[in-house]
Each structure stands twice: as structure tokens, then as C-alpha cells.
Design an enzyme around this catalytic site. Structure first.
Site, PDB file in Angstrom:
ATOM      1  N   HIS A  11      68.821   7.127  54.663  1.00 17.24           N
ATOM      2  CA  HIS A  11      69.965   7.865  54.121  1.00 17.24           C
ATOM      3  C   HIS A  11      71.117   7.708  55.107  1.00 17.24           C
ATOM      4  O   HIS A  11      71.293   8.524  56.007  1.00 17.24           O
ATOM      5  CB  HIS A  11      69.602   9.341  53.930  1.00 17.24           C
ATOM      6  CG  HIS A  11      68.484   9.557  52.946  1.00 17.24           C
ATOM      7  ND1 HIS A  11      68.690  10.060  51.690  1.00 17.24           N
ATOM      8  CD2 HIS A  11      67.147   9.315  53.044  1.00 17.24           C
ATOM      9  CE1 HIS A  11      67.517  10.130  51.043  1.00 17.24           C
ATOM     10  NE2 HIS A  11      66.577   9.686  51.848  1.00 17.24           N
ATOM     11  N   ASP A  34      63.908   6.424  56.761  1.00 17.09           N
ATOM     12  CA  ASP A  34      64.328   7.655  56.067  1.00 17.09           C
ATOM     13  C   ASP A  34      65.486   8.359  56.774  1.00 17.09           C
ATOM     14  O   ASP A  34      66.519   8.604  56.163  1.00 17.09           O
ATOM     15  CB  ASP A  34      63.142   8.613  55.885  1.00 17.09           C
ATOM     16  CG  ASP A  34      63.315   9.567  54.695  1.00 17.09           C
ATOM     17  OD1 ASP A  34      64.215   9.318  53.861  1.00 17.09           O
ATOM     18  OD2 ASP A  34      62.553  10.539  54.598  1.00 17.09           O
ATOM     19  N   HIS A  38      64.304   2.134  53.099  1.00 15.55           N
ATOM     20  CA  HIS A  38      64.573   3.522  52.699  1.00 15.55           C
ATOM     21  C   HIS A  38      65.189   4.303  53.860  1.00 15.55           C
ATOM     22  O   HIS A  38      64.517   4.686  54.803  1.00 15.55           O
ATOM     23  CB  HIS A  38      63.276   4.205  52.261  1.00 15.55           C
ATOM     24  CG  HIS A  38      63.498   5.572  51.683  1.00 15.55           C
ATOM     25  ND1 HIS A  38      63.188   5.895  50.370  1.00 15.55           N
ATOM     26  CD2 HIS A  38      64.021   6.710  52.213  1.00 15.55           C
ATOM     27  CE1 HIS A  38      63.497   7.147  50.130  1.00 15.55           C
ATOM     28  NE2 HIS A  38      64.008   7.681  51.250  1.00 15.55           N
ATOM     29  N   GLN A  65      70.661  13.977  45.240  1.00 15.05           N
ATOM     30  CA  GLN A  65      69.971  14.855  46.204  1.00 15.05           C
ATOM     31  C   GLN A  65      69.719  16.265  45.655  1.00 15.05           C
ATOM     32  O   GLN A  65      68.671  16.858  45.880  1.00 15.05           O
ATOM     33  CB  GLN A  65      70.820  14.956  47.480  1.00 15.05           C
ATOM     34  CG  GLN A  65      70.381  16.002  48.484  1.00 15.05           C
ATOM     35  CD  GLN A  65      69.360  15.479  49.473  1.00 15.05           C
ATOM     36  OE1 GLN A  65      69.626  14.581  50.253  1.00 15.05           O
ATOM     37  NE2 GLN A  65      68.170  16.041  49.431  1.00 15.05           N
ATOM     38  N   GLU A 102      57.934  14.357  46.414  1.00 19.52           N
ATOM     39  CA  GLU A 102      57.997  14.558  47.869  1.00 19.52           C
ATOM     40  C   GLU A 102      57.744  16.030  48.161  1.00 19.52           C
ATOM     41  O   GLU A 102      58.658  16.817  48.430  1.00 19.52           O
ATOM     42  CB  GLU A 102      59.349  14.112  48.441  1.00 19.52           C
ATOM     43  CG  GLU A 102      59.364  14.163  49.975  1.00 19.52           C
ATOM     44  CD  GLU A 102      60.709  13.825  50.592  1.00 19.52           C
ATOM     45  OE1 GLU A 102      61.666  13.584  49.838  1.00 19.52           O
ATOM     46  OE2 GLU A 102      60.793  13.833  51.833  1.00 19.52           O
ATOM     47  N   TRP A 129      67.043  16.622  58.960  1.00 19.31           N
ATOM     48  CA  TRP A 129      65.604  16.654  58.640  1.00 19.31           C
ATOM     49  C   TRP A 129      64.741  16.055  59.728  1.00 19.31           C
ATOM     50  O   TRP A 129      63.557  16.320  59.812  1.00 19.31           O
ATOM     51  CB  TRP A 129      65.362  15.923  57.320  1.00 19.31           C
ATOM     52  CG  TRP A 129      66.015  16.612  56.174  1.00 19.31           C
ATOM     53  CD1 TRP A 129      65.513  17.668  55.476  1.00 19.31           C
ATOM     54  CD2 TRP A 129      67.305  16.346  55.612  1.00 19.31           C
ATOM     55  NE1 TRP A 129      66.404  18.064  54.507  1.00 19.31           N
ATOM     56  CE2 TRP A 129      67.509  17.274  54.566  1.00 19.31           C
ATOM     57  CE3 TRP A 129      68.317  15.412  55.884  1.00 19.31           C
ATOM     58  CZ2 TRP A 129      68.674  17.295  53.798  1.00 19.31           C
ATOM     59  CZ3 TRP A 129      69.474  15.436  55.125  1.00 19.31           C
ATOM     60  CH2 TRP A 129      69.642  16.372  54.096  1.00 19.31           C
ATOM     61  N   HIS A 151      63.033   9.051  44.491  1.00 21.93           N
ATOM     62  CA  HIS A 151      62.313   9.998  45.356  1.00 21.93           C
ATOM     63  C   HIS A 151      61.349  10.748  44.439  1.00 21.93           C
ATOM     64  O   HIS A 151      61.796  11.489  43.559  1.00 21.93           O
ATOM     65  CB  HIS A 151      63.283  11.003  45.985  1.00 21.93           C
ATOM     66  CG  HIS A 151      63.972  10.506  47.217  1.00 21.93           C
ATOM     67  ND1 HIS A 151      64.848   9.460  47.199  1.00 21.93           N
ATOM     68  CD2 HIS A 151      63.916  10.933  48.515  1.00 21.93           C
ATOM     69  CE1 HIS A 151      65.301   9.244  48.434  1.00 21.93           C
ATOM     70  NE2 HIS A 151      64.753  10.128  49.245  1.00 21.93           N
TER      71      HIS A 151
HETATM   72 FE   FE2 Z   1      64.316   9.866  51.475  1.00 17.97          FE
END
Ligand code: FE2
Length: 438
Positions: free
Chosen positions: A62, A312, A60, A155, A216, A318, A213
Site C-alpha cells: 500500500h 503489504d 502487494h 479500503q 482478512e 498497521w 483483499h
Molecule cells: Fe493489504
């Protein structure tokens, strides 16, 4: 490095299941022999007594967002909300070449850390699908040495984004490997459930696995995971359905969590925790006590649910840190999920190897005769030492060929007037020979 007939001898390596170093012969991309005093006529590498494990898996990440931290503006608060703002400011600058360059750099970082299999979510809330086109090109380029799977990831939502359903379908037509989703991001609970149902319909139509996802958030009312489990059972898709993050599980009451974990185990849904991002992004609306914002890793594992762990983010809006080390992810999972019991540390490691391989359905994964020779040799004698010292692997082998190497580092400390070597290792009575293969 390998001989013309595709053979490579890995000398002086330790396996999780044997305390003594052994030799491993690799031919034509497969492990063909494991033992002692194998023929020495083949070219080889010296593992120096280090532990050899199958190539690590990052199930996982991005890759379209990696290495964008700071441009055009940094995330000053470090929150999820400001991260989303910064990402939307970054989007107008995205080009295929920009995405290719950053993704390839991050993949090289992964390879240096022994990671040979990657599942990347790709933001498809873009009328041009720029990121997907770029990452499909990367997937084809790295195919000879790294497995790269791409998830069509909405997203900004499916039903609260213009042409969301059409973009998801177009992404599957273009060649995405996995159907994604983000039910908790839709405006209403009803649209959240539609988001999950839409993902299943698309997956059935294109005969692809699912990785959503899901929940979350710290909102204990976010309960889309039960719908994922229900549809997984209804369509008989055990092992083909994954829910990522599921952090709201950390906030559910125990009675509901008990029920949920039971139906997850029965339906065969797999879970991916992302401890790096989630420990810094969740709990931000709390004062004290502050929630950890993590899914219930220990309880899920105890119930027999497959739990893997992902990186991630690497230096994105983030999460400004990260180096592509799945060892670090496993170590963080051990900390945040309190997996510090002697056997639990091995479960943390399995979450970035065997369990993550199960999520990606990787064939012939392991270090047994007949398994594919995708391997990493770390300069430490045990898995626990690897989690503690977080070294880079001395040798990384993909399909029987060396694809990355890092000479072991040495520290010396001045003591009684002379420099002495410090190894950070202590003799262990019990190396903890627990292996998910057994
Ligand atoms: Fe994610």
C-alpha cells in the site's frame, strides 16, 4: 552503466541451476548469452561468485500509506483496529505531493533490495481520489526502470461507503490497472458477496485483472473466497484473479479448507500471503492458544495453487517496521508458514520471484537467454544463504542498466589477539538447485 550499444557483461555470477559461476551477456535490455569465457570487450560488473536471480517482485503493498507511521499519532496498541483509527486521522493531511514523496522513497528502498516490480493497492475511498492521482504520476515516472501496477482498493468498503461504486468506476476510468475489493469489510454477508460480484463486473467491463483483499480476518465464517473462485470459473478468468491475505483460511475447519483449496486450484485463482502484517495483526482477539492468522500456504502450494508473498506495509499505521526487502518477506513466509524443508525454502523464495511474477503476468521473467535483463546479484552463493543472511544485492540491473548497488559488507571479530573475517557462510554439499523454471 552500459556500453553505447547497450551491452553489459555480468561476470562471475552463480545461477540457481548451475553450481559453477558463469558469465551473462546482456544486450539492449535482454539476456543474449550465458556461458564461460564470453568476450571481454564489453563493460561489465563483477558478481564475485554471488547468486543472480530475476529482479524481485512485491505483488502487494500500500504505497499511499507507507512511511506514515507515528503521525499525527502512533499506534500504541499495534492492533488492526487502532491502525484503521490512526489512518483515518492521517487522511486529512494527505496531499498528492506528500504521497508522491513517500511512495518514491519506498520504491527506492525496494530497488536497493532488488525489487523491480511492484503492485500497489491504492485507497479510492476518497471523493478526490488524491492517492490514485499521485500514484499514477509515480507510475509514469518510474516506468523506465520499475513496473508499478495500481489496484483500485476500496479500503472502507464499496457498499458501506458513500458513492463507493461510483468511486471504484471513476478509479478505473482514471487509469487503475487492477480492480480491488474488500468483501469482509461490508456490513452484511449479502453486501460482501455483492462486493465480489461488483469487482468482477467492473473487471469484465474494463478488461482488467482482479486482486481482492479477501477474508482478512480470523472469523471462520468469513467465506467470500469461494465466491471469488466460483466467478473466476464462471467467467473463465484463470490466472487473472488474485485473492490477497485470505487469513480466515487459517481458522476454517479442515473439511471446508479441503473443499476450498480444491476449487481454488480448479478455478485458477492465485493467492497472495502477507506474512509481515498478518503475523502481527491477526490473532489479537485470542488468548492462548493464539492463532497465526495466515492463509494455508503449504497446502495451497501442494494443490498447485500459485502463492505469492507481499510486503503489504512499510512503516505505516498497521506495521511500524519494514525496509522494502522481499527477501525478508520470503524468510518470514518460511517461518510463519513452516516452509523450512529443503525444497520448501526455495518455494518461499519463488513466492517473491517467479510466483509473484506470474500474479503480475510479467513477460519474459527469468534468467534464461531471451528473458528481460531485470536482475539482482546477491553477495552469497545460494538462495538459502540469501534467506538466512538477508543481504542487499551487490548489483541491481533494470532493462540492462545498473540501477542500484550496495558494496558487500565485511565483519571482523577479534580472536586470539587479531581481527579475523567472519563470512557467516559454511560450505554446502547441496546448494538446492531447485528452480521454478525447471
Ligand atoms: Fe493489504
Amino acid at each position: 552503466m552500459r556500453s553505447p550499444n547497450g551491452a553489459l557483461l555480468l561476470r562471475n555470477v552463480r545461477l540457481r541451476t548451475s553450481s559453477e559461476p558463469v558469465e551473462v551477456l546482456v544486450k539492449n535490455g535482454q539476456i543474449t548469452q550465458i556461458g564461460k569465457n564470453l568476450t571481454s570487450s564489453y563493460p561489465g560488473v563483477d558478481g564475485m561468485g554471488g547468486i543472480m536471480v530475476p529482479g524481485l517482485v512485491d505483488p502487494h503493498i500500500h504505497l499511499d500509506a507507507v512511511l506514515t507511521e507515528g503521525f499525527p499519532a502512533p499506534n500504541r496498541s499495534g492492533t488492526l483496529i487502532e491502525g484503521i483509527e490512526r489512518w483515518s486521522q492521517r487522511k486529512p493531511y494527505l496531499t498528492e505531493q506528500d504521497i508522491i514523496d513517500r511512495a518514491e522513497e519506498a520504491i527506492r528502498w525496494h530497488m536497493g533490495h532488488g525489487v523491480l516490480h511492484i503492485r500497489s493497492h491504492v485507497d479510492v475511498c476518497d471523493p478526490n481520489l488524491t492517492a490514485l492521482r499521485a500514484l499514477i504520476a509515480v507510475r509514469e515516472k518510474v516506468r523506465p526502470w520499475v513496473t508499478l501496477e495500481l489496484v483500485a482498493f476500496p479500503q472502507d468498503g464499496v457498499f458501506c461507503f458513500p458513492n463507493g461504486p461510483e468511486l471504484m468506476e471513476e478509479a478505473m476510468r482514471l487509469g487503475a490497472d487492477v480492480v480491488g475489493g474488500i468483501p469482509h469489510y461490508e456490513w452484511t454477508r449479502e453486501d460482501g458477496i455483492r462486493n465480489v460480484e461488483f469487482a468482477f463486473d467492473l473487471a469484465l467491463k474494463y478488461q482488467k485483472p482482479i486482486d481482492i483483499h479477501c477474508d482478512e480476518t480470523d472469523d471462520e465464517h468469513s467465506r467470500f473466497l469461494e465466491t471469488v473462485a466460483n466467478l473466476c470459473r464462471r467467467y473463465n478468468l484463470a490466472g487473472r484473479v488474485t485473492a490477497s491475505h485470505t487469513t480466515a483460511m487459517g481458522s476454517y475447519n479442515d473439511a471446508y479448507a479441503f473443499k476450498l483449496i480444491r476449487i481454488l486450484a480448479q478455478s485458477g485463482v492465485q493467492i497472495i500471503a502477507n506474512p509481515l502484517d498478518n503475523i502481527v495483526l491477526q490473532g489479537r482477539f485470542d488468548t492462548y492458544p493464539k492463532r497465526r492468522g495466515m492463509t494455508r500456504v503449504k497446502e495451497l502450494m501442494a494443490a498447485g495453487v500459485t502463492v505469492a508473498a507481499g510486503h503489504d506495509s512499510i512503516m505505516d499505521p498497521w506495521y511500524p517496521l519494514g525496509v522494502g526487502s522481499q527477501l525478508f518477506v520470503a524468510a518470514m513466509l518460511a517461518h510463519v508458514g513452516q516452509l523450512t524443508g529443503s525444497e520448501e525454502l526455495h518455494e518461499a523464495f519463488n513466492s517473491v520471484t517467479d510466483y509473484a511474477a506470474r500474479v503480475m503476468n510479467l513477460p519474459h521473467y527469468g534468467v534464461r537467454v531471451g528473458d528481460l535483463a531485470n536482475l539482482a546479484i546477491f553477495p552469497v552463493p545460494s538462495i538459502v544463504d540469501a534467506l538466512r543472511l538477508l543481504p542487499r544485492p551487490t548489483w541491481v540491473i533494470s532493462h540492462g542498466t545498473v540501477v542500484a548497488k550496495t558494496p558487500p559488507e565485511e565483519t571482523t571479530v577479534q580472536w586470539d589477539g587479531e581481527f579475523q573475517s567472519v563470512t557467516y557462510l559454511r560450505p554446502r554439499q547441496n546448494l538446492g538447485l531447485l528452480d521454478a523454471h525447471e
